[in-house]
Design a protein around this motif. Structure first.
Motif, PDB file in Angstrom:
ATOM      1  N   VAL A  34     128.007  70.770  45.467  1.00  0.00           N
ATOM      2  CA  VAL A  34     129.044  71.854  45.451  1.00  0.00           C
ATOM      3  C   VAL A  34     129.363  71.812  46.937  1.00  0.00           C
ATOM      4  CG1 VAL A  34     129.287  74.420  45.703  1.00  0.00           C
ATOM      5  CG2 VAL A  34     128.219  73.258  43.421  1.00  0.00           C
ATOM      6  N   CYS A  35     128.716  71.524  47.897  1.00  0.00           N
ATOM      7  CA  CYS A  35     128.833  71.624  49.357  1.00  0.00           C
ATOM      8  C   CYS A  35     129.777  70.527  49.750  1.00  0.00           C
ATOM      9  CB  CYS A  35     127.678  71.532  50.216  1.00  0.00           C
ATOM     10  SG  CYS A  35     126.690  72.905  50.125  1.00  0.00           S
ATOM     11  N   ALA A  36     129.537  69.247  48.985  1.00  0.00           N
ATOM     12  CA  ALA A  36     130.486  68.026  49.394  1.00  0.00           C
ATOM     13  C   ALA A  36     131.770  68.154  48.616  1.00  0.00           C
ATOM     14  CB  ALA A  36     129.932  66.790  48.746  1.00  0.00           C
ATOM     15  N   ILE A  37     131.819  69.177  47.487  1.00  0.00           N
ATOM     16  CA  ILE A  37     133.262  69.075  47.039  1.00  0.00           C
ATOM     17  C   ILE A  37     133.900  70.363  47.893  1.00  0.00           C
ATOM     18  CG2 ILE A  37     134.510  70.305  44.903  1.00  0.00           C
ATOM     19  CD1 ILE A  37     132.093  68.654  43.197  1.00  0.00           C
ATOM     20  N   LEU A  38     133.236  71.375  48.499  1.00  0.00           N
ATOM     21  CA  LEU A  38     133.916  72.537  49.072  1.00  0.00           C
ATOM     22  C   LEU A  38     134.227  72.062  50.377  1.00  0.00           C
ATOM     23  CD1 LEU A  38     131.639  75.806  48.377  1.00  0.00           C
ATOM     24  CD2 LEU A  38     134.004  75.155  47.369  1.00  0.00           C
ATOM     25  N   LEU A  39     133.580  70.845  51.077  1.00  0.00           N
ATOM     26  CA  LEU A  39     133.889  70.312  52.248  1.00  0.00           C
ATOM     27  C   LEU A  39     135.322  69.545  51.970  1.00  0.00           C
ATOM     28  CD1 LEU A  39     133.050  69.769  55.231  1.00  0.00           C
ATOM     29  CD2 LEU A  39     131.796  67.679  54.304  1.00  0.00           C
ATOM     30  N   PHE A  42     138.324  71.822  51.769  1.00  0.00           N
ATOM     31  CA  PHE A  42     138.837  72.311  53.030  1.00  0.00           C
ATOM     32  C   PHE A  42     139.330  71.472  53.850  1.00  0.00           C
ATOM     33  CE2 PHE A  42     137.494  73.125  57.582  1.00  0.00           C
ATOM     34  CZ  PHE A  42     138.395  74.264  57.832  1.00  0.00           C
ATOM     35  N   PHE A  43     138.825  70.119  54.059  1.00  0.00           N
ATOM     36  CA  PHE A  43     139.471  69.387  54.757  1.00  0.00           C
ATOM     37  C   PHE A  43     140.856  68.700  54.296  1.00  0.00           C
ATOM     38  CE2 PHE A  43     135.774  68.644  57.268  1.00  0.00           C
ATOM     39  CZ  PHE A  43     136.026  68.254  58.344  1.00  0.00           C
ATOM     40  N   ARG A  44     141.013  68.634  52.778  1.00  0.00           N
ATOM     41  CA  ARG A  44     142.127  68.188  52.332  1.00  0.00           C
ATOM     42  C   ARG A  44     143.308  69.359  52.425  1.00  0.00           C
ATOM     43  NH1 ARG A  44     142.656  64.590  47.002  1.00  0.00           N
ATOM     44  NH2 ARG A  44     141.071  63.767  48.191  1.00  0.00           N
ATOM     45  N   LEU A  51     138.559  63.797  53.638  1.00  0.00           N
ATOM     46  CA  LEU A  51     137.363  62.787  54.050  1.00  0.00           C
ATOM     47  C   LEU A  51     137.098  61.608  53.153  1.00  0.00           C
ATOM     48  CD1 LEU A  51     134.816  65.616  55.326  1.00  0.00           C
ATOM     49  CD2 LEU A  51     136.389  63.988  56.719  1.00  0.00           C
ATOM     50  N   PRO A  52     136.872  60.394  53.594  1.00  0.00           N
ATOM     51  CA  PRO A  52     136.737  59.435  52.492  1.00  0.00           C
ATOM     52  C   PRO A  52     135.553  59.505  51.467  1.00  0.00           C
ATOM     53  CG  PRO A  52     136.352  58.780  54.547  1.00  0.00           C
ATOM     54  CD  PRO A  52     136.729  60.007  54.838  1.00  0.00           C
ATOM     55  N   TRP A  53     134.405  60.304  51.936  1.00  0.00           N
ATOM     56  CA  TRP A  53     133.454  60.069  51.306  1.00  0.00           C
ATOM     57  C   TRP A  53     132.694  61.258  50.218  1.00  0.00           C
ATOM     58  CZ3 TRP A  53     129.775  64.101  52.389  1.00  0.00           C
ATOM     59  CH2 TRP A  53     129.923  64.695  53.563  1.00  0.00           C
ATOM     60  N   PRO A  54     133.216  62.568  50.337  1.00  0.00           N
ATOM     61  CA  PRO A  54     132.698  63.585  49.498  1.00  0.00           C
ATOM     62  C   PRO A  54     132.903  63.326  48.054  1.00  0.00           C
ATOM     63  CG  PRO A  54     133.828  64.418  51.464  1.00  0.00           C
ATOM     64  CD  PRO A  54     134.074  63.160  51.456  1.00  0.00           C
TER      65      PRO A  54
END
Length: 192
Positions: A34-39, A42-44, A51-54
């Motif tokens: 969930v944190c990776a998806i939310l990150l 936010f960035f997108r 970001l390339p990795w989330p």
């Protein structure tokens, strides 16, 4: 009967411990996912720079979360079941049908685990992740796909072990020893 109970007891103890850790790992994995998806959101959408990795990290975490939680669900009877036929049978007939289905499932799980091992150690496992990296002594290295395939292999082997436990429990029930079995759900809840 005593031999079956003797075989079942250590398997229950090991699965109690391993599946308890699996549930905690699944909780952490879903939180990180969930944190990776939310990150990424936010960035997108806020910063306009994805970001390339989330997304790949979320997929990796989802695979491992599924692999470590599926055996607990299988043990508790949480998978899809067609109960219309078994409810129409006698108790003994339903138990025999369940045993046949467990034996078929065991064969499928074993073959799947063997195929997963072949893929993990074969060509598919040699490819590298597009964006996920891990630290090494020389810097950063791309994660091999075999780490993702390992989730399938681990999950299938754990499902296979749970399947063996369920087969033993079913045979004991058919032999009239149902009163000597403990409830898996009760044991899991008291262990936590």
């Amino acid at each position: 009967m005593a031999i079956l109970l003797w075989l079942l007891k250590p398997l229950e103890v090991v699965l109690d411990i391993v599946l308890r850790f699996g549930r905690w790992i699944a909780i952490v994995a879903i939180g990180l996912m969930v944190c990776a998806i939310l990150l990424q959101v936010f960035f997108r959408y806020v910063l306009g720079n994805a970001l390339p990795w989330p997304e790949e990290a979320a997929i990796f975490l989802m695979l491992w979360m599924t692999a470590v939680i599926a055996p607990s669900a299988y043990r508790r009877g949480g998978f899809v079941a067609l109960e219309i036929l078994s409810s129409a049978l006698s108790k003994r007939g339903a138990a025999l049908l369940a045993l046949v289905l467990l034996l078929i499932s065991g064969v499928v799980l074993y073959i799947g685990a063997q195929m997963g091992l072949t893929e993990m150690n074969g060509l598919a496992g040699k490819f590298k992740s597009a964006s996920l990296k891990y630290p090494t002594a020389d810097g950063w290295a791309k994660m091999p796909n075999s780490w993702q395939i390992a989730s399938l292999v681990f999950g299938l082997w754990m499902l296979f072990l749970v399947n063996i436990e369920l087969i033993l429990r079913n045979i004991i029930t058919l032999a009239g020893g149902e009163d000597r079995l403990r409830s898996n759900l009760d044991a899991e809840l008291t262990a936590e």
